[in-house]
Scaffold this motif. Sequence first.
Motif, PDB file in Angstrom:
ATOM      1  N   TYR A  64      33.061  33.949  39.389  1.00  0.00           N
ATOM      2  CA  TYR A  64      33.388  33.892  40.812  1.00  0.00           C
ATOM      3  C   TYR A  64      34.826  33.419  41.030  1.00  0.00           C
ATOM      4  CZ  TYR A  64      33.228  32.525  45.708  1.00  0.00           C
ATOM      5  OH  TYR A  64      33.494  32.399  47.045  1.00  0.00           O
ATOM      6  N   LEU A  65      35.249  32.394  40.317  1.00  0.00           N
ATOM      7  CA  LEU A  65      36.609  31.880  40.472  1.00  0.00           C
ATOM      8  C   LEU A  65      37.644  32.872  39.946  1.00  0.00           C
ATOM      9  CD1 LEU A  65      36.120  28.116  39.540  1.00  0.00           C
ATOM     10  CD2 LEU A  65      36.262  29.151  41.805  1.00  0.00           C
ATOM     11  N   CYS A  66      37.313  33.573  38.884  1.00  0.00           N
ATOM     12  CA  CYS A  66      38.234  34.599  38.368  1.00  0.00           C
ATOM     13  C   CYS A  66      38.418  35.717  39.387  1.00  0.00           C
ATOM     14  CB  CYS A  66      37.722  35.166  37.045  1.00  0.00           C
ATOM     15  SG  CYS A  66      37.883  34.041  35.636  1.00  0.00           S
ATOM     16  N   GLU A  67      37.319  36.116  40.009  1.00  0.00           N
ATOM     17  CA  GLU A  67      37.396  37.155  41.038  1.00  0.00           C
ATOM     18  C   GLU A  67      38.207  36.675  42.237  1.00  0.00           C
ATOM     19  OE1 GLU A  67      34.349  39.867  43.795  1.00  0.00           O
ATOM     20  OE2 GLU A  67      33.579  38.465  42.283  1.00  0.00           O
ATOM     21  N   SER A  68      38.062  35.385  42.594  1.00  0.00           N
ATOM     22  CA  SER A  68      38.789  34.831  43.743  1.00  0.00           C
ATOM     23  C   SER A  68      40.284  34.771  43.497  1.00  0.00           C
ATOM     24  CB  SER A  68      38.267  33.427  44.066  1.00  0.00           C
ATOM     25  OG  SER A  68      36.886  33.471  44.377  1.00  0.00           O
ATOM     26  N   THR A  69      40.694  34.531  42.256  1.00  0.00           N
ATOM     27  CA  THR A  69      42.130  34.404  41.938  1.00  0.00           C
ATOM     28  C   THR A  69      42.750  35.713  41.459  1.00  0.00           C
ATOM     29  OG1 THR A  69      41.493  33.627  39.724  1.00  0.00           O
ATOM     30  CG2 THR A  69      42.000  31.960  41.386  1.00  0.00           C
ATOM     31  N   GLY A  70      41.941  36.763  41.301  1.00  0.00           N
ATOM     32  CA  GLY A  70      42.501  38.057  40.931  1.00  0.00           C
ATOM     33  C   GLY A  70      42.759  38.226  39.452  1.00  0.00           C
ATOM     34  N   VAL A  71      42.017  37.516  38.596  1.00  0.00           N
ATOM     35  CA  VAL A  71      42.145  37.690  37.148  1.00  0.00           C
ATOM     36  C   VAL A  71      40.789  38.092  36.590  1.00  0.00           C
ATOM     37  CG1 VAL A  71      44.076  36.099  36.889  1.00  0.00           C
ATOM     38  CG2 VAL A  71      41.744  35.215  36.782  1.00  0.00           C
ATOM     39  N   SER A  72      40.784  38.628  35.382  1.00  0.00           N
ATOM     40  CA  SER A  72      39.544  39.117  34.791  1.00  0.00           C
ATOM     41  C   SER A  72      38.810  37.988  34.069  1.00  0.00           C
ATOM     42  CB  SER A  72      39.829  40.246  33.797  1.00  0.00           C
ATOM     43  OG  SER A  72      40.575  39.765  32.696  1.00  0.00           O
ATOM     44  N   THR A  73      37.488  38.064  34.104  1.00  0.00           N
ATOM     45  CA  THR A  73      36.668  37.063  33.409  1.00  0.00           C
ATOM     46  C   THR A  73      36.848  37.168  31.903  1.00  0.00           C
ATOM     47  OG1 THR A  73      35.053  37.269  35.200  1.00  0.00           O
ATOM     48  CG2 THR A  73      34.327  36.156  33.198  1.00  0.00           C
ATOM     49  N   SER A  74      36.917  38.394  31.400  1.00  0.00           N
ATOM     50  CA  SER A  74      37.115  38.570  29.961  1.00  0.00           C
ATOM     51  C   SER A  74      38.451  37.978  29.514  1.00  0.00           C
ATOM     52  CB  SER A  74      37.053  40.058  29.602  1.00  0.00           C
ATOM     53  OG  SER A  74      38.058  40.782  30.298  1.00  0.00           O
ATOM     54  N   GLY A  75      39.479  38.128  30.368  1.00  0.00           N
ATOM     55  CA  GLY A  75      40.775  37.542  30.037  1.00  0.00           C
ATOM     56  C   GLY A  75      40.711  36.028  29.991  1.00  0.00           C
ATOM     57  N   TYR A  76      39.918  35.435  30.889  1.00  0.00           N
ATOM     58  CA  TYR A  76      39.761  33.977  30.901  1.00  0.00           C
ATOM     59  C   TYR A  76      39.113  33.498  29.604  1.00  0.00           C
ATOM     60  CZ  TYR A  76      37.885  29.401  32.197  1.00  0.00           C
ATOM     61  OH  TYR A  76      37.558  28.066  32.216  1.00  0.00           O
ATOM     62  N   TYR A  77      38.023  34.123  29.229  1.00  0.00           N
ATOM     63  CA  TYR A  77      37.338  33.702  27.999  1.00  0.00           C
ATOM     64  C   TYR A  77      38.179  33.993  26.767  1.00  0.00           C
ATOM     65  CZ  TYR A  77      33.046  32.757  30.571  1.00  0.00           C
ATOM     66  OH  TYR A  77      32.119  32.226  31.428  1.00  0.00           O
ATOM     67  N   ARG A  78      38.908  35.093  26.781  1.00  0.00           N
ATOM     68  CA  ARG A  78      39.792  35.396  25.646  1.00  0.00           C
ATOM     69  C   ARG A  78      40.920  34.369  25.536  1.00  0.00           C
ATOM     70  NH1 ARG A  78      40.250  40.258  26.697  1.00  0.00           N
ATOM     71  NH2 ARG A  78      42.159  40.217  27.943  1.00  0.00           N
ATOM     72  N   TYR A  79      41.414  33.928  26.721  1.00  0.00           N
ATOM     73  CA  TYR A  79      42.517  32.943  26.726  1.00  0.00           C
ATOM     74  C   TYR A  79      42.067  31.611  26.134  1.00  0.00           C
ATOM     75  CZ  TYR A  79      46.378  30.130  28.569  1.00  0.00           C
ATOM     76  OH  TYR A  79      47.463  29.293  28.694  1.00  0.00           O
TER      77      TYR A  79
END
Length: 434
Positions: A155-170
Amino acid sequence: MRHLSTNPYVKSVSTKGITYTEAFKQLFIISSQQGKLPRDIFEACGFDVQILGMTRIKAAAGRWRASYKEQGDLGLHDARGKHSGRPLKRELTLEEKNARLEAQIHLLQAENELLKKIRLAERGLEPRVKLTPSLRYRLIKAVIEKYHLQRMVSYLCESTGVSTSGYYRYWSASGIRVRTQKERVDEEISVHVRRAFQFKKRNKGARSIKMTLEGQFQIVWNLKRIRRIMKKYNIVCPHRKANPYKRMMKATHEHRAVPNLLQRNFKQSVPGKVLLTDITYLNYGKSKRAYLSTIKDSSTNEILAYHVSERMTMDLATNTLLHLQKNRRFKRSQDAFIHSDQGTHYTHPDFQEKVKRMGLGQSMSRRGNCWDNAPQESFFGHFKDEVSLKNCTTLDEVKREIKAYMTYYNHYRYQWNLKRMTPVQYRDHLLEAT
């Protein structure tokens, strides 16, 4: 799509899929209960099986049968998410909705704090911050940890305009390992960049650093990498600023003393042919002033002679000529001449007489036009940027500092427009070519 849209049992068709009518779904269920195969039912209703493909037909048949078995005729209604045969999306509970709203509020507060830092950076009160995806990932993680949020990453990734997969990969182990390795490499590179930046205690820009790395340390890096490292580690070279009170207006008066032989043809690729001279003032100590006169080879940018004095007398220019005579490295070319502005030092009979005795011609800029002697003016600008005379208290200290800089400039200061060579190297290069 054009063929399918003509079929009465097709409600709509697009590149993503086909929506069938409820009448066709009911007909399909009745025919299927009578033992007919899905392929035969579709063909009997005017569908081309080759166009649809058996995979699509079997998927639709299985979906309708399951929906009919679970909800009866209501399962065949096309209410887009309510009674269709597709899986229903679960409704969020009131607690879940409140949790999402609180998470979004916390994220907005964190973003506001970050935007405040960005505004302060733009005003010069904080280091510059750029809202990159990596910064958003760190922001999301900080909000989740600070407010103990659970199952809010997507939900937070969608709100900030970034991908969830990118977050977990980071934040994965491999992502952290790669960033750590890159950080270590950048640290090693920054050490060499700082060495080149402070080489001979003369601060440099990115292009000078690149040439110094190649010429002194045999390290070849491109400009983009050097500029990135300088920006990352705040390695800043002071830039020359134009004087707003000096207007470079093109003069309309013709020469009154000596004609302009140069005509701004500065680079003639012949060492010792075009000599440029001028005088500038130098402030040092506490309200003290000295004067520097130089003679520069226009083709190689080499400083052939210079003289420093506390007074701006006629000797300032004539003594510079004497130093040029004593310079054993200077080899006068055929048809060589010295170019200057129309200052009193250069229109004086004594100066002109010495120039003639040395076998040189004389040329002068148009009145009030500094562009006619631009390379010499440029040298003075770089000289004042790179030499620090504030700590000098005596004229002897000024002379020592100037002597050290002239050695550095001629032998160690690489120049982009000289094929990335120093003035002395470029002079030797031109002599070898001839």
